[in-house]
Write a protein that holds these residues in place. Structure first.
Motif, mmCIF file in Angstrom:
data_model
loop_
_atom_site.group_PDB
_atom_site.id
_atom_site.type_symbol
_atom_site.label_atom_id
_atom_site.label_comp_id
_atom_site.label_asym_id
_atom_site.label_seq_id
_atom_site.Cartn_x
_atom_site.Cartn_y
_atom_site.Cartn_z
ATOM 1 N N SER A 116 73.579 -4.754 -17.924
ATOM 2 C CA SER A 116 73.218 -4.002 -16.733
ATOM 3 C C SER A 116 72.709 -4.970 -15.679
ATOM 4 N N LEU A 119 70.858 -3.464 -8.859
ATOM 5 C CA LEU A 119 71.416 -3.731 -7.538
ATOM 6 C C LEU A 119 70.397 -3.510 -6.430
ATOM 7 N N LEU A 294 69.397 1.760 -7.739
ATOM 8 C CA LEU A 294 70.817 1.610 -8.045
ATOM 9 C C LEU A 294 70.996 0.548 -9.120
ATOM 10 N N LEU A 296 73.934 -1.138 -11.949
ATOM 11 C CA LEU A 296 75.295 -1.310 -12.447
ATOM 12 C C LEU A 296 75.231 -1.536 -13.946
ATOM 13 N N THR A 297 76.020 -0.744 -14.713
ATOM 14 C CA THR A 297 76.015 -0.865 -16.167
ATOM 15 C C THR A 297 77.431 -1.078 -16.673
ATOM 16 N N GLY A 334 79.773 1.620 -15.331
ATOM 17 C CA GLY A 334 79.148 2.741 -14.626
ATOM 18 C C GLY A 334 78.202 2.266 -13.534
ATOM 19 N N LEU A 335 77.938 3.152 -12.639
ATOM 20 C CA LEU A 335 77.008 2.905 -11.545
ATOM 21 C C LEU A 335 75.990 4.033 -11.570
ATOM 22 N N LEU A 337 72.668 5.877 -10.082
ATOM 23 C CA LEU A 337 71.852 6.073 -8.888
ATOM 24 C C LEU A 337 70.771 7.090 -9.204
#
Length: 459
Positions: A116, A119, A294, A296-297, A334-335, A337
């Motif tokens: 991960s 961000l 946010l 990122l994974t 994935g992203l 939020l």
């Protein structure tokens, strides 16, 4: 070859002399000027070592906070034995009764590599700044500790010097009074003076010896305190190199001016500024909690379902294995939020607290400035008063020395009394004690003035 025994004897003598000189130096004690004593304390005082270790701990905490924003990578392998497999009741079309079946195999396996990357997180960005500021606070705390140690060592050093000078004067008085006692005893044997005169001198000499023993014990206690303040072992002998220099002290005039003083010269003010910065960053950090987060994974792995452990352990993951393949790969990106919507007004209350904390820091500035102004004015008055008292006590001591000298001459010439000599010697000892007390007070006042102006330990 014939010279070898001679060379051996010379080498042995050289080693013996070296050892004796080293032992003699150790017995005499390690010599320190005041500056060397302070430098030694700054390197060896345990409390300062603790503060420097705390600096390193705080630096490591900065790295810990920074690591949150770096990629997080994990790997793991899970192997499970479903000794009681999960079952489900399924109604198949065309059948009146539902069937209880299990979709789980006795053995399952999963191998996963996941990662991960943060961000955006407002709290993280503020946290980085706060961590850096916190290390500055740690350094300033160490600096404050060094100033306090320098002050303690300086005062202890001066106390030992003053005690040493007092002992020297007492030794001179003892020698002078002992000589007078011997002369008086001879005069008594020859019938020129009464035995009462001899007894009076003996009493005065005994009192002087008691004062000398007391001064010696005070000097030893002062040396023990100095070694403690320096971080020097108590069994280590110490020798003070500096001498008391009254001329330099007397020529020193108060320089503190509260009206034009730069408060930033004081480490306490600098520490308070850093605490204010931390309070502001804490407030910003709380408000940053309203911003989205946010992340990122990603993950890539293999899983397997087999009827036995041996089949599970026989890994066949290549695509060309066909139906014999028992480990299958999968991947996901994935992203994430996260948007804060409502937290029960928790952050609102935290903001209120941070505002009050910041207000307290501002009030701390006002209080510290008032305290510094008071210290500056007090140090000016104290230095002036102690120097004035020192000059007066020096004049008193000089007058007492002259009176004692004249009294001894008059007594030896038969025109003065024994009681007059004893009274003059007693007054001289009192004047000497008062002088060195005033000298010590003046030295301590100068140290306090340097501390008040922030000039005690300037690197």
């Amino acid at each position: 070859m014939k010279n070898l025994p001679k060379v051996g004897r010379l080498l042995f003598c050289w080693l013996l002399l070296t050892l004796l000189s080293t032992t003699s130096s150790w017995a005499q004690g390690q010599a320190f000027t005041l500056k060397e004593a302070i430098d030694y304390a700054l390197q060896n005082r345990v409390s300062l070592k603790v503060l420097r270790n705390q600096e390193q701990i705080d630096k490591a905490k900065v790295g810990e906070v920074r690591s949150i924003g770096l990629p997080q990578v994990n790997a793991g392998v899970d192997i499970n034995n479903n000794f009681v497999p999960q079952k489900s009741k399924v109604q198949f079309p065309g059948q009146e009764e539902p069937q209880i079946i299990s979709f789980a195999q006795p053995w399952t396996g999963n191998a996963l590599l996941s990662g991960s990357q943060l961000l955006f997180d407002g709290s993280y960005l503020i946290g980085l700044k706060a961590a850096s500021t916190y290390t500055q606070l740690s350094k300033k705390n160490t600096e404050q500790g060094e100033i306090e140690v320098a002050e303690q060592v300086t005062k202890a050093y001066y106390s030992v010097l003053v005690a040493s000078e007092q002992i020297k004067l007492l030794d001179q008085n003892l020698s002078r009074l002992d000589t007078l006692l011997r002369q008086t005893s001879i005069m008594n044997k020859n019938g020129f003076v009464e035995k009462l005169d001899v007894d009076r001198l003996k009493v005065s000499l005994n009192n002087l010896r008691i004062d000398r023993d007391r001064a010696q014990r005070l000097q030893e206690l002062g040396e023990q305190l100095l070694k403690f303040q320096m971080g020097l072992p108590q069994n280590q002998s110490i020798l003070l190199v500096d001498q008391l220099n009254e001329n330099t002290l007397v020529s020193t005039t108060p320089t503190a001016n509260a009206n034009g003083f730069n408060y930033a010269n004081r480490i306490e003010y600098s520490i308070l500024e850093t605490q204010r910065s931390l309070a502001l960053l804490n407030q910003r950090n709380i408000k940053a909690g309203y911003f989205p987060r946010l992340v990122l994974t990603g993950a890539y792995g293999y899983n397997s379902n087999e009827t036995s452990f041996s089949n599970l352990a026989r890994v066949r993951a290549a695509e060309n294995a066909g139906l014999n393949r028992n480990w299958f790969d999968y991947g996901v990106v994935g992203l994430g939020l996260q948007v804060p919507i409502f937290d029960g007004l928790r952050k609102s209350y935290q903001v209120q607290q941070s505002k009050l904390q910041l207000e307290n820091v501002k009030l701390g500035f006002e209080q510290l400035q008032q305290s510094i102004d008071l210290q500056l004015r007090q140090s000016d008055l104290t230095v002036s008063n102690t120097l004035s008292v020192l000059r007066a006590q020096r004049q008193n001591m000089e007058l007492a020395e002259e009176i004692a000298r004249v009294s001894r001459i008059k007594y030896q010439q038969g025109v003065g009394s024994n009681l007059e000599v004893i009274t003059a010697e007693t007054d001289l000892r009192a004047a000497q004690t008062n002088y060195y007390t005033a000298l010590y007070d003046a030295l301590i006042a100068q140290v306090d003035a340097d501390r008040a102006t922030g000039a005690l330990l300037v690197k």
